[in-house]
Design a protein around this motif. Structure first.
Motif, PDB file in Angstrom:
ATOM      1  N   GLN A 221       0.869  -1.175   0.000  1.00 32.18           N
ATOM      2  CA  GLN A 221       0.000   0.000   0.000  1.00 32.18           C
ATOM      3  C   GLN A 221       0.907   1.226   0.000  1.00 32.18           C
ATOM      4  O   GLN A 221       2.097   1.116   0.250  1.00 32.18           O
ATOM      5  N   ILE A 222       0.362   2.381  -0.288  1.00 27.35           N
ATOM      6  CA  ILE A 222       1.186   3.576  -0.360  1.00 27.35           C
ATOM      7  C   ILE A 222       1.539   4.055   1.048  1.00 27.35           C
ATOM      8  O   ILE A 222       0.657   4.267   1.876  1.00 27.35           O
ATOM      9  N   GLY A 223       2.815   4.180   1.277  1.00 32.91           N
ATOM     10  CA  GLY A 223       3.309   4.656   2.562  1.00 32.91           C
ATOM     11  C   GLY A 223       4.824   4.636   2.601  1.00 32.91           C
ATOM     12  O   GLY A 223       5.447   3.646   2.198  1.00 32.91           O
ATOM     13  N   VAL A 224       5.420   5.729   3.031  1.00 30.11           N
ATOM     14  CA  VAL A 224       6.878   5.855   3.087  1.00 30.11           C
ATOM     15  C   VAL A 224       7.256   6.416   4.452  1.00 30.11           C
ATOM     16  O   VAL A 224       6.686   7.409   4.906  1.00 30.11           O
ATOM     17  N   ASP A 225       8.225   5.774   5.092  1.00 26.44           N
ATOM     18  CA  ASP A 225       8.781   6.285   6.339  1.00 26.44           C
ATOM     19  C   ASP A 225      10.234   6.654   6.112  1.00 26.44           C
ATOM     20  O   ASP A 225      11.024   5.815   5.648  1.00 26.44           O
ATOM     21  N   CYS A 226      10.559   7.890   6.419  1.00 25.15           N
ATOM     22  CA  CYS A 226      11.933   8.377   6.297  1.00 25.15           C
ATOM     23  C   CYS A 226      12.471   8.606   7.707  1.00 25.15           C
ATOM     24  O   CYS A 226      11.922   9.406   8.454  1.00 25.15           O
ATOM     25  N   PHE A 227      13.524   7.893   8.040  1.00 30.47           N
ATOM     26  CA  PHE A 227      14.222   8.111   9.304  1.00 30.47           C
ATOM     27  C   PHE A 227      15.463   8.937   8.983  1.00 30.47           C
ATOM     28  O   PHE A 227      16.286   8.526   8.170  1.00 30.47           O
ATOM     29  N   ARG A 228      15.567  10.109   9.603  1.00 28.12           N
ATOM     30  CA  ARG A 228      16.673  11.030   9.322  1.00 28.12           C
ATOM     31  C   ARG A 228      17.421  11.327  10.619  1.00 28.12           C
ATOM     32  O   ARG A 228      16.815  11.649  11.632  1.00 28.12           O
TER      33      ARG A 228
ATOM     34  N   VAL B  37      14.986  10.701  13.608  1.00 24.59           N
ATOM     35  CA  VAL B  37      13.650  11.279  13.636  1.00 24.59           C
ATOM     36  C   VAL B  37      12.851  10.697  12.469  1.00 24.59           C
ATOM     37  O   VAL B  37      13.335  10.643  11.338  1.00 24.59           O
ATOM     38  N   LEU B  38      11.611  10.272  12.764  1.00 22.55           N
ATOM     39  CA  LEU B  38      10.727   9.701  11.750  1.00 22.55           C
ATOM     40  C   LEU B  38       9.936  10.792  11.043  1.00 22.55           C
ATOM     41  O   LEU B  38       9.330  11.654  11.682  1.00 22.55           O
TER      42      LEU B  38
END
Length: 194
Positions: A142-149, A157-158
């Motif tokens: 499904q559409i979803g993106v998590d960026c951890f920086r 930080v998410l």
């Protein structure tokens, strides 16, 4: 993508000598070797869409983008992984044709069998890479993106993204609409009955 252990404990050097002769790719985690399983069309298309955007964006820079056949070494965790996408801007990574040791960006496209590990144990090991600035997890069902920086204090930080958002990859200076990552992706609407 990780399957059951294939061998008894082996050293990193034994793994590096053995693995290129295998038909399947294998990840190495602290003495254990795990066969990599195949992906799906959505998984492949998402990785391809991102790599295409990154390759075009980085064409005039000293950064290099690689797909799933290049290993990332996490020396402090005694591990080698095959991320779906990895970017390095570090000149030290030009010394090897098969291993990245100083990535700035790692991307994993999630599958149901690997999601928990990609978010947990694998991310814990990746965080030990001093040069890593961003870790991106992209859902393939499904559409979803998590960026951890990693922030200035060294904390992760998410930044979650949805369909209408544009994701900013600060590590490489690229902004890309989430919808573009999912271009030509067809999600399975009906699960096959058993």
């Amino acid at each position: 993508m990780i399957a059951s252990p294939q061998l008894q404990w082996i050293s990193p050097q034994e793994y590096l000598e053995w693995e290129p002769m295998q038909q399947l790719r294998h990840e190495y985690i602290d003495g254990e070797v795990f066969a990599m399983t195949g992906g799906t069309k959505p998984h492949n298309r998402i990785a391809l869409n991102l790599v295409t955007a990154l390759d075009s964006h980085l064409a005039q820079s000293s950064c290099e983008v690689y797909i799933s056949d290049v290993k990332v070494q996490v020396a402090t965790a005694n591990s080698y992984y095959y991320p779906d996408v990895v970017v390095t801007c570090d000149p030290r990574d030009r010394e090897s044709n098969s291993i990245i040791q100083h990535p700035c960006l790692i991307v994993e496209v999630l599958s149901p069998s690997t999601e928990a590990y990609d978010r947990g144990g694998k991310f814990a090991r990746y965080r030990q890479l001093e040069t890593l600035q961003e870790y991106i997890l992209i859902d393939s069902e499904q559409i979803g993106v998590d960026c951890f920086r990693r922030n200035e204090q060294g904390l992760w930080v998410l930044y979650p993204y949805a369909t209408e958002d544009t994701i900013t990859l600060a590590s490489v200076g690229l902004s890309i609409p989430v919808a573009a990552l999912y271009r030509q992706v067809k999600f399975e609407t009906n699960k096959a009955e058993s």
